[in-house]
Design an enzyme around this catalytic site. Structure first.
Site, PDB file in Angstrom:
ATOM      1  CB  SER A  13    -130.172 -80.953 -27.927  1.00  0.00           C
ATOM      2  OG  SER A  13    -130.404 -80.463 -29.135  1.00  0.00           O
ATOM      3  CG  ASP A  56    -134.043 -87.373 -31.328  1.00  0.00           C
ATOM      4  OD1 ASP A  56    -134.480 -86.436 -31.957  1.00  0.00           O
ATOM      5  OD2 ASP A  56    -133.263 -87.086 -30.288  1.00  0.00           O
ATOM      6  CG  HIS A 116    -134.435 -83.765 -29.312  1.00  0.00           C
ATOM      7  ND1 HIS A 116    -133.454 -84.438 -29.502  1.00  0.00           N
ATOM      8  CD2 HIS A 116    -134.093 -82.468 -29.009  1.00  0.00           C
ATOM      9  CE1 HIS A 116    -132.392 -83.433 -29.462  1.00  0.00           C
ATOM     10  NE2 HIS A 116    -132.735 -82.413 -28.952  1.00  0.00           N
TER      11      HIS A 116
END
Length: 504
Positions: free
Chosen positions: A287, A351, A407
């Protein structure tokens, strides 16, 4: 907590190895007996020959042979696994060694989440829960084969309130400005021999609530220079990422040096120590940590920190998990072309994070159109190669999981374990525990009876005293053992130290 752990175990069928038993060279009741009238006196000979082989020992021998073969292959092909040929022939179908190495580095990034104290009720909120010497051991990773050499801390003077966790006890903050963001580790001698080189790994943590940063980041491109010196003034990156990587706070002992200075100083120090060895620098993150990984990879090469004393250059690669776009077309050209950094992006097609920033203007446009709109502050391009996964292919996962589940990093590692090639059915390749998926989310189907978000600290660090009272237990926040060594290495790179400049 200990008494409830039994409910968290997912049963699996016994393996062939666990069912192993001894067998005889001539099993009983398998030889047909002759009738007496047809028999003749047979001369017998005494023997003391026995067969001590077991199915278990045979399997262990095969496993050792396979492990030896695997180790040899890793040492021989590590450059290909780290992108020497842009992963040609390794991703579709997914090479078994490629899968193993991706999961291994993904677990390094996951360790950053598992070690982070993000409990707002803790006065140590925002720090690492473990000391440097005990880091991997405390995370039940005793055989990882790496030693942590430095913790990384970051700060930023931007509006990222949810990323920088704060304790609800304002008078008990361990730091007013810093958050623990990751670590740098180096492979030990035995692991280096197996890998075929000395590996320096930089691991970055993303936000603890996964996609919340999307609403908080300052979504516009900004020139990378002079914060990260580069010959092309047209190179731009997302402003929030750049601030997070380069900001510092002189009054804070943890972020007196920017995350950038911490990385460059430590890499330069390790390159000196292992000057006579072949070295790789592998950077990983999830991320927001993926963006930090790409930025630090760019910086390590651009600054010359990856060059050893003898002039030998370390191979630099980035394994990105669920990463956002970072920069513009010129950033991509410089990173992939002149600097030669290899980036492999692993992401779930469902995602939303890898689709940002640059929802409208990105690499999906025709090349001529990208050049036409490149001047806009919202035109971003992904870098490197991609490996796309699909959580709807896994029979273990809820196909309608929310955005945070899609995610989740542990979910990505689960998908890697069962991915073979695009559109092929999901098939697990190891005994990697599926319960790990629900460690910090609710993604497994209910039929597997694994509670969501099950990983918690025992009693939130409250312990019962001899007097029968429950008290919050203090712990020592880890101090960096090489903090004072940053300046000399930065000066060698021609960079201002924190005492001489604000790096702004």
């Amino acid at each position: 907590m200990a008494s409830s752990m039994a409910t968290m175990v997912v049963p699996f069928p016994q393996t062939l190895k666990s069912q192993a038993r001894s067998f005889l060279s001539q099993p009983p009741n398998t030889v047909k007996k002759l009738k007496p009238k047809h028999t003749k006196a047979l001369k017998t000979y005494p023997t003391n020959v026995t067969c001590s082989a077991t199915l278990s020992s045979s399997l262990e021998t095969i496993e050792k042979q396979e492990e030896g073969k695997k180790q040899k292959e890793v040492a021989e092909v590590w450059r290909k696994i780290h992108g020497e040929n842009n992963w040609a022939g390794l991703l579709d179908p997914l090479d078994p060694l490629m899968r193993t190495e991706l999961i291994r580095y993904g677990e390094m990034a996951q360790a950053c989440y598992d070690a982070f104290d993000y409990d707002p009720y803790s006065k140590y909120c925002g720090s690492c829960r473990f000391s440097i010497p005990e880091f991997f051991q405390s995370l039940d990773m005793p055989n990882v084969g790496y030693n942590v050499t430095r913790y990384l801390y970051a700060t930023a003077n931007i509006n990222l309130p949810k990323f920088f966790r704060k304790s609800r006890w304002p008078d008990k903050k361990w730091s007013q400005h810093a958050n623990w963001s990751g670590f740098i580790a180096v492979s030990d001698d035995a692991t280096s021999k197996r890998l075929g080189r000395r590996d320096i790994t930089i691991a970055w943590r993303g936000t603890v609530t996964n996609v919340e940063w999307v609403a908080d980041l300052t979504n516009f491109l900004r020139p990378i220079a002079p914060l990260i010196p580069s010959p092309d003034e047209g190179i731009k990156v997302e402003a929030g990422f750049l601030d997070l990587y380069t900001d510092k706070e002189q009054e804070c002992g943890y972020c007196k040096y920017s995350a950038r200075e911490q990385v460059l100083g430590e890499v330069k120090r390790l390159m000196k120590i292992y000057a006579d060895e072949e070295v790789s620098i592998t950077i990983t993150g999830h991320s927001l940590g993926s963006a930090m990984a790409i930025l630090s990879g760019f910086d390590v090469v651009e600054s010359g920190a990856s060059v050893g004393k003898s002039g030998r250059k370390a191979h630099v690669s980035v394994f990105s998990f669920s990463g956002p776009r970072v920069g513009n077309a010129k950033f991509k050209e410089r990173l992939e072309g002149e600097l030669g950094i290899k980036v492999l992006r692993v992401h779930n097609r469902h995602d939303l994070v890898p689709q940002s920033p640059g929802f409208l203007f990105n690499e999906g446009l025709a090349p001529w159109l990208v050049k036409l709109v490149d001047w806009l502050p919202w035109c971003y391009l992904h870098v490197g190669q991609e490996l796309e996964l699909d959580h709807k292919q896994s029979p273990f996962l809820n196909p309608n999981g929310d955005a945070a589940c899609a995610h989740n990093l542990e979910a990505h590692l689960h998908l890697l374990d069962g991915y073979h090639r695009k559109y092929d059915p999901f098939k697990r390749t190891s005994e990697r525990d599926i319960a790990l998926v629900n460690k910090s989310c609710d993604f497994l189907k209910d039929e597997y009876t694994v509670p969501p978000n099950w990983r918690q600290d025992l009693n939130k660090n409250m312990m019962k005293t001899e007097g029968g009272r429950w008290m919050f237990t203090d712990r020592q926040v880890s101090q960096d053992p090489h903090h004072q060594d940053i300046d000399p290495h930065l000066e060698e790179l021609g960079l201002f130290s924190s005492d001489k400049s604000t790096n702004k």
